[in-house]
Motif scaffolding. Structure first.
Motif, short mmCIF file in Angstrom:
data_model
loop_
_atom_site.label_atom_id
_atom_site.label_comp_id
_atom_site.label_asym_id
_atom_site.label_seq_id
_atom_site.Cartn_x
_atom_site.Cartn_y
_atom_site.Cartn_z
N VAL A 1 -55.94 -28.87 -3.04
CA VAL A 1 -57.33 -28.41 -3.03
C VAL A 1 -57.98 -28.95 -4.29
O VAL A 1 -57.51 -28.69 -5.40
CB VAL A 1 -57.42 -26.87 -2.99
CG1 VAL A 1 -58.89 -26.44 -3.04
CG2 VAL A 1 -56.73 -26.31 -1.75
N GLY B 1 -61.40 -29.19 -6.62
CA GLY B 1 -62.74 -28.77 -7.00
C GLY B 1 -63.42 -29.93 -7.69
O GLY B 1 -62.87 -31.04 -7.77
N TYR C 1 -61.05 -21.64 -11.43
CA TYR C 1 -61.81 -20.59 -10.73
C TYR C 1 -61.83 -19.29 -11.52
O TYR C 1 -61.48 -18.23 -11.01
CB TYR C 1 -61.29 -20.42 -9.30
CG TYR C 1 -61.27 -21.75 -8.58
CD1 TYR C 1 -62.45 -22.36 -8.19
CD2 TYR C 1 -60.07 -22.42 -8.34
CE1 TYR C 1 -62.46 -23.61 -7.58
CE2 TYR C 1 -60.06 -23.67 -7.72
CZ TYR C 1 -61.25 -24.25 -7.35
OH TYR C 1 -61.25 -25.48 -6.74
N ASN D 1 -66.46 -16.06 -8.32
CA ASN D 1 -65.94 -17.13 -7.48
C ASN D 1 -64.92 -16.52 -6.52
O ASN D 1 -64.06 -15.73 -6.93
CB ASN D 1 -65.30 -18.23 -8.32
CG ASN D 1 -65.02 -19.48 -7.50
OD1 ASN D 1 -64.34 -19.43 -6.49
ND2 ASN D 1 -65.57 -20.60 -7.93
N PHE E 1 -62.55 -18.03 -4.75
CA PHE E 1 -61.37 -18.85 -4.48
C PHE E 1 -60.10 -18.01 -4.38
O PHE E 1 -59.32 -18.16 -3.43
CB PHE E 1 -61.19 -19.93 -5.56
CG PHE E 1 -60.01 -20.83 -5.30
CD1 PHE E 1 -60.11 -21.88 -4.40
CD2 PHE E 1 -58.80 -20.61 -5.93
CE1 PHE E 1 -59.02 -22.69 -4.14
CE2 PHE E 1 -57.71 -21.43 -5.67
CZ PHE E 1 -57.82 -22.48 -4.77
N ILE F 1 -53.54 -27.37 -6.77
CA ILE F 1 -54.97 -27.42 -7.08
C ILE F 1 -55.21 -28.32 -8.29
O ILE F 1 -54.37 -28.42 -9.19
CB ILE F 1 -55.60 -26.02 -7.33
CG1 ILE F 1 -54.94 -25.27 -8.47
CG2 ILE F 1 -55.61 -25.19 -6.06
CD1 ILE F 1 -55.68 -23.98 -8.86
N TYR G 1 -58.02 -31.12 0.59
CA TYR G 1 -59.22 -30.35 0.90
C TYR G 1 -60.15 -30.33 -0.30
O TYR G 1 -59.69 -30.23 -1.44
CB TYR G 1 -58.85 -28.90 1.26
CG TYR G 1 -58.02 -28.80 2.51
CD1 TYR G 1 -58.62 -28.82 3.76
CD2 TYR G 1 -56.64 -28.70 2.43
CE1 TYR G 1 -57.85 -28.73 4.91
CE2 TYR G 1 -55.86 -28.61 3.58
CZ TYR G 1 -56.47 -28.63 4.82
OH TYR G 1 -55.72 -28.55 5.95
N ASN H 1 -63.10 -28.31 -2.22
CA ASN H 1 -63.75 -27.01 -2.37
C ASN H 1 -65.23 -27.28 -2.63
O ASN H 1 -65.69 -27.30 -3.76
CB ASN H 1 -63.12 -26.21 -3.52
CG ASN H 1 -63.66 -24.80 -3.60
OD1 ASN H 1 -64.61 -24.44 -2.91
ND2 ASN H 1 -63.05 -24.00 -4.45
N SER I 1 -67.83 -24.35 -0.37
CA SER I 1 -67.51 -23.96 -1.74
C SER I 1 -67.31 -22.45 -1.86
O SER I 1 -68.05 -21.66 -1.28
CB SER I 1 -68.64 -24.39 -2.67
OG SER I 1 -68.40 -23.92 -3.98
N THR I 2 -66.32 -22.08 -2.67
CA THR I 2 -66.08 -20.68 -2.97
C THR I 2 -66.93 -20.20 -4.14
O THR I 2 -66.87 -19.04 -4.52
CB THR I 2 -64.59 -20.43 -3.29
OG1 THR I 2 -64.22 -21.22 -4.43
CG2 THR I 2 -63.71 -20.76 -2.09
N SER I 3 -67.73 -21.08 -4.70
CA SER I 3 -68.57 -20.76 -5.85
C SER I 3 -69.57 -19.66 -5.54
O SER I 3 -70.09 -19.58 -4.42
CB SER I 3 -69.33 -22.02 -6.27
OG SER I 3 -70.38 -21.71 -7.16
N TRP J 1 -61.78 -21.84 5.90
CA TRP J 1 -60.63 -22.29 5.14
C TRP J 1 -59.32 -22.12 5.92
O TRP J 1 -58.29 -22.65 5.53
CB TRP J 1 -60.55 -21.53 3.81
CG TRP J 1 -61.49 -22.06 2.76
CD1 TRP J 1 -62.85 -21.99 2.74
CD2 TRP J 1 -61.12 -22.76 1.57
NE1 TRP J 1 -63.35 -22.58 1.61
CE2 TRP J 1 -62.29 -23.07 0.87
CE3 TRP J 1 -59.89 -23.15 1.02
CZ2 TRP J 1 -62.30 -23.74 -0.34
CZ3 TRP J 1 -59.89 -23.82 -0.20
CH2 TRP J 1 -61.08 -24.11 -0.86
#
Length: 166
Positions: free
Chosen positions: A23, A25, A39, A44, A46, A76, A114, A116, A141-143, A158
């Motif tokens: 993953v 970012g 994260y 966030n 994530f 990650i 992947y 993010n 995005s998980t942001s 996801w």
């Protein structure tokens, strides 16, 4: 008004020989840089997404986060090694030096990569796709800046990762 500053990524990717998904970012947020781990902003999602995908509790400490990732074959990292950035704003990123993803890709059997968020996907495609010879799957995005996606919608999108998790 915040000004742009030149910033380097100062913490290592998380992976081991059993990692099956990577993953990516874009670049660590100010909060993540303060905590020296991925994260780190409390808003966030994530870590909540990772816990949901793996049926684990949400990890609190850096050590718990690493254990969760490695237990399930998740690596990650970020697309960018260094850049000019204003605060945590992906849209302000300039003068990119991409991360050397071979460090991970040559040491594990990554089945899928992947992104993010859309910016991570675009930057990967611009700076790393040709060298890596691998496609990337874009995920929302998980942001906290991606307020359009509630946690349950993030989890739904996801879930494509689950087929590769240990």
């Amino acid at each position: 008004m915040k000004t742009q500053e030149r910033v380097r990524h100062e913490f290592a990717p998380v992976y081991d020989k059993n990692s099956r998904v990577l993953v990516l970012g874009t670049f660590p947020s100010v909060k993540s840089r303060e905590q020296h781990f991925y994260y780190g902003h409390p808003q966030n999602r994530f870590w909540r997404v990772m816990a949901g995908l793996t049926d684990e509790t949400v990890p609190e400490t850096i050590e718990e986060k690493k254990i969760l990732l490695l237990k399930h074959g998740i690596a990650i990292w970020d697309v960018i090694e260094s850049c000019d950035i204003t605060g945590s704003s992906d849209s302000s990123i300039r003068n990119v030096v991409p991360a050397r993803l071979e460090q991970v890709l040559e040491h594990c059997r990554i089945r899928e990569i992947y992104a993010n968020g859309g910016t991570a996907k675009k930057l990967y495609e611009k700076y790393q796709k040709e060298a890596c010879g691998r496609e990337i799957v874009g995920l929302p995005s998980t942001s906290p800046a991606n307020a359009a996606f509630r946690l349950e919608h993030l989890l739904e999108r996801w879930e494509v990762m689950k087929q590769y998790l240990l």
